[in-house]
Design a protein around this motif. Structure first.
Motif, mmCIF file in Angstrom:
data_model
loop_
_atom_site.group_PDB
_atom_site.id
_atom_site.type_symbol
_atom_site.label_atom_id
_atom_site.label_comp_id
_atom_site.label_asym_id
_atom_site.label_seq_id
_atom_site.Cartn_x
_atom_site.Cartn_y
_atom_site.Cartn_z
ATOM 1 N N LEU A 107 0.808 -1.213 0.000
ATOM 2 C CA LEU A 107 0.000 0.000 0.000
ATOM 3 C C LEU A 107 0.843 1.266 0.000
ATOM 4 O O LEU A 107 0.418 2.309 -0.464
ATOM 5 N N GLY A 108 2.058 1.153 0.527
ATOM 6 C CA GLY A 108 2.931 2.327 0.575
ATOM 7 C C GLY A 108 3.288 2.862 -0.801
ATOM 8 O O GLY A 108 3.589 4.048 -0.952
ATOM 9 N N HIS A 109 3.236 2.006 -1.810
ATOM 10 C CA HIS A 109 3.663 2.446 -3.144
ATOM 11 C C HIS A 109 2.485 2.695 -4.081
ATOM 12 O O HIS A 109 2.646 2.740 -5.295
ATOM 13 N N VAL A 110 1.315 2.865 -3.465
ATOM 14 C CA VAL A 110 0.149 3.306 -4.232
ATOM 15 C C VAL A 110 0.219 4.827 -4.325
ATOM 16 O O VAL A 110 0.359 5.518 -3.308
ATOM 17 N N ARG A 159 9.224 12.331 -2.979
ATOM 18 C CA ARG A 159 9.731 11.186 -3.731
ATOM 19 C C ARG A 159 9.963 10.011 -2.779
ATOM 20 O O ARG A 159 10.482 10.174 -1.683
ATOM 21 N N CYS A 160 9.590 8.807 -3.235
ATOM 22 C CA CYS A 160 9.769 7.585 -2.440
ATOM 23 C C CYS A 160 11.062 6.892 -2.856
ATOM 24 O O CYS A 160 11.531 7.056 -3.989
ATOM 25 N N ASN A 161 11.606 6.082 -1.952
ATOM 26 C CA ASN A 161 12.790 5.262 -2.284
ATOM 27 C C ASN A 161 12.545 4.348 -3.480
ATOM 28 O O ASN A 161 13.488 3.947 -4.159
ATOM 29 N N CYS A 162 11.284 3.991 -3.737
ATOM 30 C CA CYS A 162 10.968 3.088 -4.852
ATOM 31 C C CYS A 162 11.048 3.808 -6.187
ATOM 32 O O CYS A 162 10.956 3.173 -7.234
ATOM 33 N N GLY A 163 11.167 5.125 -6.145
ATOM 34 C CA GLY A 163 11.277 5.887 -7.383
ATOM 35 C C GLY A 163 10.010 6.653 -7.740
ATOM 36 O O GLY A 163 10.048 7.573 -8.551
ATOM 37 N N PHE A 164 8.879 6.281 -7.115
ATOM 38 C CA PHE A 164 7.622 6.976 -7.411
ATOM 39 C C PHE A 164 7.611 8.362 -6.784
ATOM 40 O O PHE A 164 8.192 8.584 -5.713
ATOM 41 N N LEU A 165 6.893 9.234 -7.440
ATOM 42 C CA LEU A 165 6.587 10.538 -6.856
ATOM 43 C C LEU A 165 5.179 10.468 -6.273
ATOM 44 O O LEU A 165 4.266 9.958 -6.925
ATOM 45 N N GLY A 166 5.036 10.983 -5.050
ATOM 46 C CA GLY A 166 3.699 11.122 -4.488
ATOM 47 C C GLY A 166 2.982 9.821 -4.185
ATOM 48 O O GLY A 166 1.764 9.751 -4.306
ATOM 49 N N ASP A 167 3.714 8.768 -3.791
ATOM 50 C CA ASP A 167 2.985 7.600 -3.292
ATOM 51 C C ASP A 167 2.773 7.762 -1.784
ATOM 52 O O ASP A 167 3.267 8.719 -1.173
ATOM 53 N N ALA A 168 2.015 6.838 -1.197
ATOM 54 C CA ALA A 168 1.625 7.004 0.212
ATOM 55 C C ALA A 168 2.838 7.028 1.133
ATOM 56 O O ALA A 168 2.914 7.815 2.076
HETATM 57 ZN ZN LIG Z 1 7.159 3.986 -3.056
#
Ligand SMILES: [Zn+2]
Length: 343
Positions: free
Chosen positions: A175-178, A194-203
């Motif tokens: 859910l964190g990367h939604v 920005r998330c460590n996974c590379g997404f912008l604006g995920d939870a």
């Molecule tokens: Zn993420």
């Protein structure tokens, strides 16, 4: 004292430094009411870690006076990423940095070593299963729930009809990367987190300790002149202090937690439209605070969860209980459920 032939399952929660173990009897009663921790030795590689888990199991059985012959199944949970069946990611991960972990079948190896069935879940899914189990008990199969746990990252899981939704690659319930809408959540001029996974604006980019350190705190310090947290030294240390400032009603900390609550509410709104669950559970440091702050935070999360009238009438909001034990206990519940399916 348990009779030697009293059947049980064991839950083993494998962490970066410690294993936490628990015992559940087949009637669904936990025989351990506290943390039973032993060193996990995961940094030494799989061989040492497997032996450490065997020791954790024997130690907790000794505490409840039960012999290994009474164990029907073992539940194992670890941090991800791992496959649905407990094969550690070929890229390794934070806890499993030793090269021998890459692509290692952790569940299979423990099963072989113990000669007992081992059921695997990642730690977020195990905690979600435990929250579901505590709330619904034997009615569990008639309900679904979504759990989020705010920690270093944002973990959690989805339970549908009493079962963990794992997905084909074990990545369901991440859910964190939604990604969630950022409009109206961010302050004017605030950079997209920005998330460590590379997404912008995920939870997780907002609702996690990492999100505070990398995104929220650096921005809010520019908006609060001469704030004490600017003098702490490192952003990582300052981020860990934000919660205690929030507890005291500090305006900068409250801005941060308001954004986190908003992000979680928006995540639950997505969940509402995706799986329409019976219950939404929230866990983690942010709700293990003084009651007044916790209530404020939960109210903010609820305010930002947009449910249809039909959903709002029946949906339950609650906490992930006994968070430090939730992984081991959820792992044990999964092991017990596996017996019910096979017998
Ligand atoms: Zn993420």
């Amino acid at each position: 004292m348990q009779a030697a032939d009293h059947p049980v399952v064991v839950g083993l929660d494998n962490g970066g430094t410690s294993n936490n173990a628990t015992v559940l009897d087949v009637s669904g009663r936990f025989l351990i009411d506290r943390l039973v921790e032993t060193p996990s030795r995961v940094r030494e590689g799989p061989e040492a870690a497997i032996e450490a888990l065997v020791q954790a199991l024997d130690h907790v059985l000794e505490l409840v006076g039960t012999a290994r012959v009474s164990v029907r199944a073992v539940g194992l949970d670890t941090p991800g990423p791992a496959s649905a069946n407990g094969v550690i990611s070929s890229k390794g991960s934070t806890n499993f940095s030793h090269p021998a972990w890459r692509g290692f079948d952790f569940r299979g190896a423990l099963e072989q070593r113990l000669g007992l069935p081992v059921v695997y879940n990642n730690d977020g899914n195990a905690a979600a299963l435990y929250a579901h189990h505590v709330r619904f008990g034997s009615e569990g199969p008639g309900h679904s729930s979504v759990s989020v746990v705010v920690g270093t990252g944002l973990g959690g899981g989805i339970i549908e009809a009493g079962r963990v939704v794992r997905g084909v690659a074990g990545m369901a319930g991440e859910l964190g990367h939604v990604q969630i809408p950022m409009e109206g959540l961010l302050d004017e001029g605030q950079p997209l987190p920005r998330c460590n996974c590379g997404f912008l604006g995920d939870a997780e980019s907002v609702a996690s300790l990492t999100g505070i350190e990398k995104n929220l705190l650096p921005y809010w310090l520019t908006r609060f002149d001469r704030h004490q947290l600017a003098d702490v030294g490192s952003m990582a240390t300052a981020a860990k202090l934000v919660r205690s400032y929030g507890d005291k009603g500090d305006p900068l900390a409250l801005k941060i937690f308001e954004q986190q609550a908003m992000a979680l509410g928006r995540l639950f709104t997505i969940a509402a439209n995706f799986c329409d669950p019976s219950a939404y559970f929230l866990g983690g440091g942010v709700v293990e605070t003084a009651p007044k702050f916790r209530e404020w935070f939960l109210t903010k999360v609820r305010e930002n969860t947009v449910l249809r009238a039909e959903q709002a009438r029946v949906a339950i909001f609650g906490l992930v209980p006994d968070l430090d034990m939730a992984g081991a206990r959820g792992a044990a519940v999964a092991a017990l459920d596996s017996l019910e399916t096979t017998t």
